[in-house]
Design an enzyme around this catalytic site. Sequence first.
Site, PDB file in Angstrom:
ATOM      1  CG  ASP A  48      -2.146   0.855   1.077  1.00 14.55           C
ATOM      2  OD1 ASP A  48      -3.229   0.283   0.845  1.00 14.55           O
ATOM      3  OD2 ASP A  48      -2.040   2.093   1.164  1.00 14.55           O
ATOM      4  CB  ILE A  75       0.585  -0.036  -8.166  1.00 17.26           C
ATOM      5  CG1 ILE A  75      -0.438   1.081  -8.361  1.00 17.26           C
ATOM      6  CG2 ILE A  75       0.274  -0.882  -6.938  1.00 17.26           C
ATOM      7  CD1 ILE A  75      -1.846   0.565  -8.679  1.00 17.26           C
ATOM      8  N   GLY A 105      -8.255   6.507 -10.595  1.00 17.25           N
ATOM      9  CA  GLY A 105      -8.490   7.251 -11.824  1.00 17.25           C
ATOM     10  C   GLY A 105      -9.476   8.377 -11.609  1.00 17.25           C
ATOM     11  CE1 TYR A 168     -11.585   3.709 -11.730  1.00 19.73           C
ATOM     12  CE2 TYR A 168     -13.900   3.404 -12.319  1.00 19.73           C
ATOM     13  CZ  TYR A 168     -12.832   3.137 -11.482  1.00 19.73           C
ATOM     14  OH  TYR A 168     -13.007   2.294 -10.412  1.00 19.73           O
ATOM     15  CE  LYS A 172     -11.068  -0.146 -11.846  1.00 15.66           C
ATOM     16  NZ  LYS A 172     -10.239  -0.990 -10.954  1.00 15.66           N
ATOM     17  CB  THR A 202     -15.107   2.565  -0.143  1.00  9.95           C
ATOM     18  OG1 THR A 202     -15.455   3.278  -1.353  1.00  9.95           O
ATOM     19  CG2 THR A 202     -15.304   1.073  -0.367  1.00  9.95           C
TER      20      THR A 202
END
Length: 263
Positions: A48, A75, A105, A168, A172, A202
């Site tokens: 992370d 990442i 994104g 975005y 995906k 979230t």
Amino acid sequence: MQKFQHKAFNELFDLSGKVAIVTGGANGIGKATAMRLAEAGASIAIADLKLEDAKAAIKDIEALGVKGLAVECNILKDDDLVAMVDQVVTEFGAINILINNAGGGGGGKEDPTKISVDDIRRDFELNVFSGWRLCQLCVPYMKKSGYGSIVFTTSMSSVNKDPNMSGYAGSKAAVNHMVANLAHDFGPEVRINAVGPGATRTHALETVLTPEIEKKMLSHTPIKRLGEADDIAGAMLYFAAPISTWVSGQTIFVNGGGVQTLS
């Protein structure tokens, strides 16, 4: 004729002796997934950007009686990905499960008259390229161990159609199709699948959610509530565990049976 051997229920979800990497695992869906895998017996490495958050999550994981490792990892930096994988192998001696959860994104803010190609490129770097690279780094260890499962976090946006989402959502959608193709490259030892969350409570969703938007979302959702991180983690566990040993190249949408959009 080969006789089918029934496995005990617990065996189907048993991850004892397995090592799992969860990117973006310090919070939200990532942490919920890490906890579910730990409850099933897996050792957990959380990669992370927020190292302190990752360390806090690992404390919760180790309280379950399994080993944990927190690694700071961006990442978007290849050196970080390589170093993280090396650290996990050094610490645990193997890699069996990869949860490619980290991403991001500009979904919902991608007005094509105002953004640049660089903005779109970043969507793909976050959601497609980094996960593909981690697959490349981890699959050899999975094949060596004889057990491998990779799960990407995709999104309902990969099949929905909305304004200001082209980069975005496009990235995906690429994940879904990439997973279906990589299944042919990685089998038979390694399975690869994706989980597409619907509207899930979230921090990211809470920053844009209003009572009006939630009401509209639920009007199109048979199970009349928004998702929780644990709802998504259950699907992640299914793909990671032996119960899904004949499932690869698939995307499952966990969305309460409906479609939730911001517009």
